[in-house]
Design an enzyme around this catalytic site. Structure first.
Site, short mmCIF file in Angstrom:
data_model
loop_
_atom_site.label_atom_id
_atom_site.label_comp_id
_atom_site.label_asym_id
_atom_site.label_seq_id
_atom_site.Cartn_x
_atom_site.Cartn_y
_atom_site.Cartn_z
CB SER A 35 0.02 -6.57 -6.07
OG SER A 35 0.47 -5.31 -6.15
NE ARG A 82 -2.77 -0.69 -5.43
CZ ARG A 82 -1.86 -1.70 -5.99
NH1 ARG A 82 -2.00 -1.90 -7.25
NH2 ARG A 82 -1.19 -2.59 -5.01
CG HIS A 106 4.26 -4.40 -3.61
ND1 HIS A 106 3.19 -4.04 -2.75
CD2 HIS A 106 3.73 -4.77 -4.66
CE1 HIS A 106 1.95 -4.47 -3.50
NE2 HIS A 106 2.48 -4.71 -4.74
CD GLN A 162 -1.89 -4.47 -2.08
OE1 GLN A 162 -1.79 -3.54 -2.74
NE2 GLN A 162 -2.56 -5.34 -2.19
#
Length: 317
Positions: free
Chosen positions: A93, A118, A201, A250
């Site tokens: 990750s 992020r 995710h 991702q």
């Protein structure tokens, strides 16, 4: 030792601990410079947060991500300075960013800024309490997908991290994840809701993905000097645009860690070195293939053990 049989692995969120990197910064000028660079880039002392906490601040996703990245890059730079090189890079990750710094795909300063954003985007994508994650142990990927499908009931519930043959993490709306965990328990498998602040995710992260895509598009990506195994496809990325695109996908995509490690094993990798805080990936490799040598490098002691082992292997080769 033949570097083609070595892979460096970089940890993701959950590996943080107060005091991480302090030993490296005190003993190695290159590590100290890494923390100074991160402090200057972010405009606050991420170094102090790593070394001293407080824990509630270190646990905030927008702080955790640049903190782990900084410790990982500091450890990698020490290994690099000691002449320890690798053929492949992979990161779990957030760790995929550390891998790309090591590959020269993106600069350290750009990566630190990107992962801070992020973390913030991921936290802001879903109101606190709306989403959660759970680890399901001892169930096949297909069976987990079935549990998620049965539990969804119109909500989001998806496999998020395929970590090993024994551990898959699911993500989605809190109620759906809790239903899935209950179903897994009923099907004689163990499930445990995780103490995370957001459902990473899965498709609930779409708003974060869109914001991050704009940021990453503005950054310079170079051709990776080494293959980086990307989470979403579990194959090597060797082009700059592909690297950027994989980091975007991702955010909502599954981390295919088990498949990534199997890909590396198929390339002949025998020794896996976890570079950065903790031993989470070390532990997962024990579940994936116990025949492979696992090492780690997060402080002076573990780095020395790794260096000694690799030096002995090189002499006997």
């Amino acid at each position: 030792m033949n570097q083609s049989s070595i892979a460096f692995l970089f940890p993701g969120q959950g590996s943080q601990a107060i005091g991480m990197g302090k030993d490296l910064a005190e003993r190695y000028p290159i590590a100290r410079q890494t923390f100074e660079e991160a402090d200057a880039t972010l405009g606050f002392k991420i170094s102090v947060l790593c070394f001293e906490g407080p824990e509630d601040q270190l646990r905030l996703t927008e702080n955790t991500q640049p903190a782990i990245l900084t410790v990982s890059v500091a450890a990698w730079r020490v290994l690099n300075e000691k002449g320890i090189h690798t053929a492949f890079l992979a990161g779990h990750s957030l760790g995929e960013y550390s891998a790309h710094v090591a590959a020269g795909t993106i600069s350290f300063a750009d990566a630190v800024r990107a992962v801070r954003n992020r973390g913030r985007y991921m936290q802001e994508a879903v109101p606190v309490g709306t989403g959660s994650m759970a680890a399901i142990l001892g169930m096949s990927p297909d069976a987990v997908t079935g549990v998620c499908s049965d539990a969804a009931q119109g909500e989001v519930c998806e496999p998020a991290n395929i970590n090993s043959p024994e551990q898959i993490v699911i993500s989605g709306h809190t109620a759906a994840v809790e239903r899935a965990a209950k179903l897994a328990d009923e099907r004689a498998k163990r499930a445990k809701v995780l103490p995370v602040s957001a459902p990473f995710h899965c498709s609930l992260m779409k708003p974060a993905q869109e914001r991050l895509a704009v940021d990453l598009q503005a950054l310079t990506f170079s051709i990776p000097k080494l293959p980086v195994i990307c989470n979403v496809d579990a194959i090597a990325v060797t082009a700059s645009d592909a690297a950027r695109e994989a980091l975007v996908r991702q955010v909502t995509g599954s981390v295919k860690w088990n498949q990534s490690m199997q890909w590396l094993i198929a390339q002949g990798v025998q020794t896996f070195v976890e570079v950065g805080p903790g031993k989470v990936l070390y532990g997962l490799m024990r579940q994936i293939d116990r025949s492979k040598k696992c090492l780690n490098g997060e402080d002076e002691a573990s780095l020395n053990n790794t260096l000694e082992f690799l030096a002995a292997q090189a002499q006997s080769a």
